[in-house]
Design an enzyme around this catalytic site. Structure first.
Site, PDB file in Angstrom:
ATOM      1  N   GLY A  13     -34.550  23.440  26.903  1.00  0.00           N
ATOM      2  CA  GLY A  13     -35.237  23.943  25.675  1.00  0.00           C
ATOM      3  C   GLY A  13     -34.687  23.218  24.193  1.00  0.00           C
ATOM      4  O   GLY A  13     -34.253  23.760  23.449  1.00  0.00           O
ATOM      5  N   TYR A 160     -35.582  41.466  26.007  1.00  0.00           N
ATOM      6  CA  TYR A 160     -34.856  40.571  25.625  1.00  0.00           C
ATOM      7  C   TYR A 160     -33.469  41.027  25.609  1.00  0.00           C
ATOM      8  O   TYR A 160     -32.672  40.413  26.126  1.00  0.00           O
ATOM      9  CB  TYR A 160     -35.317  40.193  24.190  1.00  0.00           C
ATOM     10  CG  TYR A 160     -34.601  38.917  23.742  1.00  0.00           C
ATOM     11  CD1 TYR A 160     -34.697  37.857  24.008  1.00  0.00           C
ATOM     12  CD2 TYR A 160     -33.543  39.091  22.520  1.00  0.00           C
ATOM     13  CE1 TYR A 160     -34.266  36.645  23.354  1.00  0.00           C
ATOM     14  CE2 TYR A 160     -32.825  38.070  22.155  1.00  0.00           C
ATOM     15  CZ  TYR A 160     -33.051  36.854  22.668  1.00  0.00           C
ATOM     16  OH  TYR A 160     -32.437  35.845  22.246  1.00  0.00           O
ATOM     17  N   LYS A 164     -30.654  39.271  28.046  1.00  0.00           N
ATOM     18  CA  LYS A 164     -29.417  39.029  27.747  1.00  0.00           C
ATOM     19  C   LYS A 164     -28.307  39.443  27.924  1.00  0.00           C
ATOM     20  O   LYS A 164     -27.192  38.628  28.365  1.00  0.00           O
ATOM     21  CB  LYS A 164     -29.599  38.588  26.095  1.00  0.00           C
ATOM     22  CG  LYS A 164     -30.422  37.733  25.479  1.00  0.00           C
ATOM     23  CD  LYS A 164     -30.299  36.273  26.063  1.00  0.00           C
ATOM     24  CE  LYS A 164     -31.123  35.348  25.367  1.00  0.00           C
ATOM     25  NZ  LYS A 164     -31.093  33.906  26.172  1.00  0.00           N
ATOM     26  N   ILE A 193     -29.684  33.929  13.918  1.00  0.00           N
ATOM     27  CA  ILE A 193     -29.551  32.577  13.545  1.00  0.00           C
ATOM     28  C   ILE A 193     -30.856  32.242  13.016  1.00  0.00           C
ATOM     29  O   ILE A 193     -31.874  32.478  13.326  1.00  0.00           O
ATOM     30  CB  ILE A 193     -29.488  31.643  14.696  1.00  0.00           C
ATOM     31  CG1 ILE A 193     -27.927  32.295  15.483  1.00  0.00           C
ATOM     32  CG2 ILE A 193     -28.986  30.373  14.238  1.00  0.00           C
ATOM     33  CD1 ILE A 193     -26.628  32.628  14.656  1.00  0.00           C
TER      34      ILE A 193
END
Length: 254
Positions: A13, A160, A164, A193
């Site tokens: 990625g 998600y 994680k 972020i």
């Protein structure tokens, strides 16, 4: 001499966002790089930037949730670049929906993207690392592993968060499995972020939500990709030689 001088590091990625920042940071510390991404144009852009800075780079367009892509890609890396010292499992993402509206397809997409990719790449890199009795693996978890108030309030992110949290469990078990071979595996768990993808939605959340990143993060700001890249560099380097099975929160105190 950089902290990663002449080490071969794989980053998945790598074409934008955190992956781009990680690749640039490792390259600046002297790493040779093999980069994966499905965005072939973005991948070539970051590869060209790195080569312009003097780094050796092999760009590998492809989807690392596909077993054949991983097998062929890692075989090519071994043939053209040699032994792999570092793997950074950065691929991730989600299709956020409220849990009562989420399709099985959206759930499966998120779990596959985050967990299957980490499994396939880790499995592929381990035989060589085990033979040499050295290596470092860094996976990307998230502050979402504990649930994220702003994502839940904004659009829902249960898949998600589950993925994680799964990364945290994955590195805990694998750390035990590979420790006898001198291999370390850790994770970084970013908070909010600011990237090109997140900037607009964070601004919307901060303007409209009571449980917004700015209000919920003690440092009252979003992090920058370089701050995550620095954490990855630490865990990949010999500075973390006695650190394994750890998920390092880089989240402004959240």
């Amino acid at each position: 001499m950089g902290r990663m001088q002449d080490k071969l590091a794989i980053v998945t990625g790598a074409a934008n966002g955190l992956g781009e920042a990680i690749a640039l940071r490792l390259g600046a510390e002297g790493a040779r790089l093999a980069l994966f991404d499905i965005d072939s144009a973005g991948l070539e852009r970051i590869a060209a930037t790195l080569r312009g800075q003097g780094a050796q780079v092999l760009a590998l367009p492809g989807d690392v949730t596909e077993e054949t892509v991983v097998q062929q890609g890692f075989a090519r890396i071994a043939a053209e670049c040699g032994a792999i010292d570092v793997l950074v499992n950065n691929v991730g993402g989600s299709r956020n929906q409220r849990i009562w509206e989420m399709s099985a397809e959206a759930w499966d997409f998120t779990i596959r993207l985050n967990l299957r990719s980490a499994f396939l790449c880790t499995r592929a890199v381990l035989p060589g690392m085990m033979e040499r009795k050295s290596g470092a693996i860094v996976c990307m978890s998230s502050g979402a592993k504990e649930g994220t108030p702003w994502s839940a309030a904004h659009s829902g992110a249960a898949a998600y968060s589950a993925a994680k949290a799964g990364i945290h469990g994955f590195i805990r078990d694998v750390a035990w499995e590979v420790a006898p071979y001198g291999i370390r595996i850790n994770a970084v768990a970013p908070g909010p972020i600011e990237t090109d993808r997140t900037r607009a939605v964070f601004a919307e959340m901060n303007a409209t939500l009571e449980h917004s990143p700015k209000r919920m993060v003690p440092m009252a700001r979003a992090g920058q990709p370089r701050e995550i890249a620095d954490a990855v560099l630490y865990l990949a380097s010999e500075e973390a030689s006695y650190v394994t099975g750890v998920t390092l929160d880089v989240a402004g105190g959240r």
